[in-house]
Design a protein around this motif. Structure first.
Motif, PDB file in Angstrom:
ATOM      1  N   VAL A  30      52.414  53.248  68.987  1.00 25.69           N
ATOM      2  CA  VAL A  30      53.166  53.198  67.720  1.00 25.69           C
ATOM      3  C   VAL A  30      54.643  52.911  67.938  1.00 25.69           C
ATOM      4  O   VAL A  30      55.337  52.457  67.024  1.00 25.69           O
ATOM      5  CB  VAL A  30      52.981  54.482  66.890  1.00 25.69           C
ATOM      6  CG1 VAL A  30      51.515  54.711  66.571  1.00 25.69           C
ATOM      7  CG2 VAL A  30      53.607  55.699  67.554  1.00 25.69           C
ATOM      8  N   ASN A  68      53.344  50.240  65.121  1.00 26.38           N
ATOM      9  CA  ASN A  68      53.376  50.581  63.694  1.00 26.38           C
ATOM     10  C   ASN A  68      54.781  50.876  63.174  1.00 26.38           C
ATOM     11  O   ASN A  68      55.133  50.520  62.046  1.00 26.38           O
ATOM     12  CB  ASN A  68      52.487  51.789  63.417  1.00 26.38           C
ATOM     13  CG  ASN A  68      51.008  51.515  63.600  1.00 26.38           C
ATOM     14  OD1 ASN A  68      50.218  52.435  63.717  1.00 26.38           O
ATOM     15  ND2 ASN A  68      50.609  50.239  63.642  1.00 26.38           N
ATOM     16  N   TRP A  79      58.647  42.351  62.919  1.00 22.96           N
ATOM     17  CA  TRP A  79      58.652  43.584  63.711  1.00 22.96           C
ATOM     18  C   TRP A  79      60.023  43.728  64.367  1.00 22.96           C
ATOM     19  O   TRP A  79      60.478  42.818  65.062  1.00 22.96           O
ATOM     20  CB  TRP A  79      57.585  43.535  64.796  1.00 22.96           C
ATOM     21  CG  TRP A  79      56.249  43.029  64.371  1.00 22.96           C
ATOM     22  CD1 TRP A  79      55.865  41.728  64.204  1.00 22.96           C
ATOM     23  CD2 TRP A  79      55.084  43.812  64.072  1.00 22.96           C
ATOM     24  NE1 TRP A  79      54.551  41.653  63.817  1.00 22.96           N
ATOM     25  CE2 TRP A  79      54.040  42.919  63.737  1.00 22.96           C
ATOM     26  CE3 TRP A  79      54.843  45.191  64.075  1.00 22.96           C
ATOM     27  CZ2 TRP A  79      52.778  43.356  63.396  1.00 22.96           C
ATOM     28  CZ3 TRP A  79      53.571  45.632  63.743  1.00 22.96           C
ATOM     29  CH2 TRP A  79      52.552  44.723  63.404  1.00 22.96           C
ATOM     30  N   PRO A  85      48.177  52.966  59.778  1.00 24.51           N
ATOM     31  CA  PRO A  85      49.469  52.296  59.931  1.00 24.51           C
ATOM     32  C   PRO A  85      50.425  52.494  58.760  1.00 24.51           C
ATOM     33  O   PRO A  85      51.639  52.575  58.953  1.00 24.51           O
ATOM     34  CB  PRO A  85      49.077  50.824  60.081  1.00 24.51           C
ATOM     35  CG  PRO A  85      47.720  50.861  60.700  1.00 24.51           C
ATOM     36  CD  PRO A  85      47.045  52.051  60.086  1.00 24.51           C
ATOM     37  N   TYR A 102      52.778  48.028  55.502  1.00 24.08           N
ATOM     38  CA  TYR A 102      51.328  47.905  55.663  1.00 24.08           C
ATOM     39  C   TYR A 102      50.640  48.135  54.319  1.00 24.08           C
ATOM     40  O   TYR A 102      51.157  48.844  53.454  1.00 24.08           O
ATOM     41  CB  TYR A 102      50.796  48.939  56.657  1.00 24.08           C
ATOM     42  CG  TYR A 102      51.083  48.651  58.107  1.00 24.08           C
ATOM     43  CD1 TYR A 102      50.324  47.736  58.826  1.00 24.08           C
ATOM     44  CD2 TYR A 102      52.110  49.320  58.770  1.00 24.08           C
ATOM     45  CE1 TYR A 102      50.571  47.491  60.165  1.00 24.08           C
ATOM     46  CE2 TYR A 102      52.366  49.082  60.112  1.00 24.08           C
ATOM     47  CZ  TYR A 102      51.597  48.164  60.807  1.00 24.08           C
ATOM     48  OH  TYR A 102      51.848  47.930  62.131  1.00 24.08           O
ATOM     49  N   CYS A 131      47.112  49.581  53.658  1.00 21.79           N
ATOM     50  CA  CYS A 131      45.917  50.149  54.278  1.00 21.79           C
ATOM     51  C   CYS A 131      44.792  50.372  53.274  1.00 21.79           C
ATOM     52  O   CYS A 131      45.048  50.741  52.121  1.00 21.79           O
ATOM     53  CB  CYS A 131      46.244  51.491  54.917  1.00 21.79           C
ATOM     54  SG  CYS A 131      47.393  51.391  56.307  1.00 21.79           S
TER      55      CYS A 131
END
Length: 249
Positions: free
Chosen positions: A30, A36, A86, A215, A222, A224
């Motif tokens: 992570v 994440n 990211w 996540p 995210y 999910c």
């Protein structure tokens, strides 16, 4: 949040050691540059538009990695492309302390049965950022088991060749030492066979000590899936990860 109770002296040392390794692996995953915590933006393009990945990467700061992804448009079913950004220097990276978790408990390692279906079946999964809409995910078969006198028939979807279980239980959102992430948790299903694919019926292992915060618990970028109705336990699952602990200022 209070710490988990100490491990039972009857639990094999090897099991506790493996659990500690798994927790260390999760922390590394992570906090990785594309882990994440690093996801700062998911940018979906209009249907039919292709992402300019090379240009976006060239324009990004040195700490940022850009990748592409795709999904089916929730209204039309057409392929929709997107970009993920990211940042290894993201604020969440600095704010993260640890993932609180239960101690390893062998009572939460459950043997189950996987029964495939003849053709690809899809199950509508509500996603956390779709405002109540659902997306159909391929569910290759049924996972059945019993726990505390209750028979369960869970649906695990195909996550890039692995069975991923999205489940809920009464600990979700609870405000005490047994409370877990409010939207539910994830678990990869362990096949007894090393064969690829999901074509054969057979035993599977559900080790809920490896249940993890999804996540979307680490980044709002995210989207999910949430547990469908059939994937909800009647009893608390006091195993696996609980919640993310953030540093206080």
């Amino acid at each position: 949040m209070p710490e988990s109770p100490s491990a039972s002296p009857d639990e094999p040392a090897s099991a506790r050691a493996h659990h500690a390794v798994w927790r260390d692996d999760r922390r590394r995953a992570v906090t990785a540059p594309t882990g994440n915590l690093a996801l700062v933006e998911t940018r979906w393009l209009p249907v039919g538009e292709q992402p300019a990945l090379a240009k976006e990467q060239a324009d990004a700061p040195a700490s940022v990695t850009v990748t592409e992804l795709k999904r089916s448009d929730i209204d039309t079913g057409e392929t929709q492309y997107g970009l993920r950004f990211w940042d290894s220097d993201a604020p969440a990276m600095h704010a993260f302390d640890r993932i609180d978790a239960f101690d390893d408990d062998p009572e939460w390692v459950i043997e189950a049965q996987f029964t495939p279906i003849g053709i690809d079946r899809t199950v509508p999964f509500e996603h956390i950022r779709d405002n109540g809409g659902t997306r159909d995910l391929v569910v290759p078969g049924d996972i059945t088991f019993s726990r505390d006198g209750t028979r369960y028939n869970f649906a695990a979807f195909d996550d890039g060749g692995r069975l991923l279980l999205v489940f809920g239980d009464p600990t979700n959102g609870r405000d005490d030492e047994t409370g877990t992430y409010g939207a539910g948790r994830f678990l990869f299903v362990q096949r007894a066979s090393s064969s690829d694919g999901f074509g054969e019926a057979g035993p599977v292992t559900l080790d809920f000590n490896r249940a993890f915060v999804p996540p979307c618990g680490f980044s709002s970028a995210y989207n999910c899936p949430m547990p469908p109705v059939q994937n909800r336990f009647a009893v608390p699952v006091t195993a696996g990860e609980k919640n993310i602990i953030w540093r206080t200022q």
